[in-house]
Scaffold this active site. Structure first.
Site, PDB file in Angstrom:
ATOM      1  N   HIS A 190       0.790  -1.164  -0.005  1.00 54.99           N
ATOM      2  CA  HIS A 190       0.006   0.050   0.210  1.00 54.99           C
ATOM      3  C   HIS A 190       0.878   1.252   0.152  1.00 54.99           C
ATOM      4  CE1 HIS A 190       0.444  -0.513   4.402  1.00 54.99           C
ATOM      5  NE2 HIS A 190       0.466   0.943   4.390  1.00 54.99           N
ATOM      6  N   ASP A 207      -0.113  -7.574   0.938  1.00 58.00           N
ATOM      7  CA  ASP A 207       0.471  -6.159   1.250  1.00 58.00           C
ATOM      8  C   ASP A 207       2.031  -6.271   0.941  1.00 58.00           C
ATOM      9  OD1 ASP A 207       0.593  -3.624   1.617  1.00 58.00           O
ATOM     10  OD2 ASP A 207       0.186  -3.619   3.850  1.00 58.00           O
ATOM     11  N   SER A 222       4.346   1.784   8.400  1.00 56.23           N
ATOM     12  CA  SER A 222       4.319   0.929   7.400  1.00 56.23           C
ATOM     13  C   SER A 222       5.223   0.697   6.370  1.00 56.23           C
ATOM     14  CB  SER A 222       2.943   1.171   6.211  1.00 56.23           C
ATOM     15  OG  SER A 222       1.776   1.016   6.990  1.00 56.23           O
TER      16      SER A 222
END
Length: 386
Positions: A219, A247, A330
């Protein structure tokens, strides 16, 4: 998650039973491990750096024993560390159990086991079907020998009944706001995305044709953004993403830049990368991220399926841990000892605060990460090592 300013994720203290662990006969001295990792673990476990080193060595020795016995052809069906520090291994029969016991491992006979739990998780996904918007996550919990489904508050009673009727499935209610996705090119440092958002750098490596790349959360590189380091210097560009099905994503590192085989702890030190794996559930690990810095915890589950807020498609194949993270972490690097484990994906959207280089000891904290071995296999990447 990508963010426009600093956002973070949360951590649990780990292995309350550490004080009961005897130092292995071959225990490494404290200076055999990266000092920053030991200091963080020691503070969170409320033990000395030497005891933290003994815990890491204890886990490493048992994992090595498990790998050796698997190499000799013994079939096992999942393994995890229990609260007392024993490495529990699912065994097929009494003969296998005896072989495991002789190797210093703790056998468990009669459990569903990893393969059956993975199959049950797939069945759960079929039962959920079009009601995925009422579900936050689902996946195996190996130690409990069950599949846990976390539903949205207020989920339909009919859905809860259908799921609860499946043998081996436990249904829980999640947090109100669900889960959210949370450059030398050095793992753990900021990954500035153009325009205006940021993630954290994951693990560099090379493809089969020799191209220098970085494995990150998918992402983070949606739309193939240009990527800058903490000094605003262009270091690469996103070139591939599989999000939201999984992901994992790929950044192409600029020719003049170099991916380094170590993780920046954000405390003035680095941790060497010597390999990659999916360590057993219960293994101690730490992560470096731009928002929360260096935080530690333990692996709690694999093969988790998560529906992130705002997404109609669930993300599969994630690992779960008690490591504290927040938005902006992230893509950041998880590592167990010196062995790469994964890149931050997301966690609860509940407004919790990890702090910087410390984490929270609040009960119930969790985060998800993309296992690095799966991402490396998918893209044909060999990780850069020290």
């Amino acid at each position: 998650m990508r963010i426009r300013g600093p956002v973070m994720l949360t951590l649990l203290s780990v292995c309350a039973g550490i004080g009961a662990l005897a130092a292995p006969a071959t225990a490494a001295p404290a200076n055999a491990y990266d000092q920053t990792m030991l200091e963080t673990l020691a503070a969170q476990l409320r033990v000395s750096p030497l005891q933290a080193a003994q815990k890491l060595d204890h886990e490493k020795n048992l994992i090595s024993s498990l790998e050796n016995i698997r190499t000799r052809g013994l079939h096992t069906d999942g393994a995890y560390f229990d609260d007392a520090g024993a490495l529990v291994v699912n065994a097929a029969d009494a003969g296998s159990a005896q072989a495991l016991r002789s190797a210093g491992l703790t056998p468990r006979v009669g459990a569903r086991g990893e393969n059956a739990l993975n199959a049950l998780a797939a069945t759960v996904g079929t039962v959920i079907g079009g009601d995925v918007g009422q579900v936050q996550s689902w996946g195996p919990e190996l130690a409990a020998d069950q599949v846990v489904v976390t539903v949205q508050p207020g989920a339909d009673d009919a859905l809860v009944r259908r799921l609860s009727a499946l043998p081996g499935v436990a249904v829980r209610t999640g947090v109100a706001n669900g889960n959210t996705t949370q450059a030398d090119v050095i793992p753990g440092q900021i990954m500035d995305l153009d325009p205006g958002t940021n993630c954290s750098l994951g693990f560099p490596g090379t493809t089969s044709d020799g191209d220098n790349v970085l494995l990150t959360a998918g992402h983070c590189v949606e739309g193939n953004p240009d990527i800058l380091n903490r000094n605003g210097v262009h270091i690469g560009r996103g070139v591939a993403t599989e999000f939201p099905s999984v992901d994992m994503g790929l950044m192409d590192i600029d020719d003049e830049d170099t991916g380094r085989g170590y993780v920046d702890t954000r405390k003035g030190t680095t941790v060497r990368i010597t390999g990659s794996s999916k360590a057993p559930v219960g293994t101690t690990l730490c992560k470096a991220g731009n928002t929360t810095g260096w935080t530690c915890g333990k692996i709690t589950a694999y093969n988790q399926t998560v529906r992130y807020s705002g997404e109609s498609v669930a993300t599969t194949g994630l690992a779960k841990s008690t490591v504290c993270t927040e938005g902006g972490d992230s893509g950041g690097a998880y590592i167990a000892g010196n062995t790469a484990q994964g890149m931050t994906s997301g966690g609860p959207n509940d407004g919790h605060d990890c702090g910087w280089n410390q984490g929270s000891n609040a009960t119930g904290s969790y985060s998800y990460y993309q296992p690095v071995v799966d991402a490396a296999s998918n893209y044909g990447v060999t990780l850069t090592r020290s």
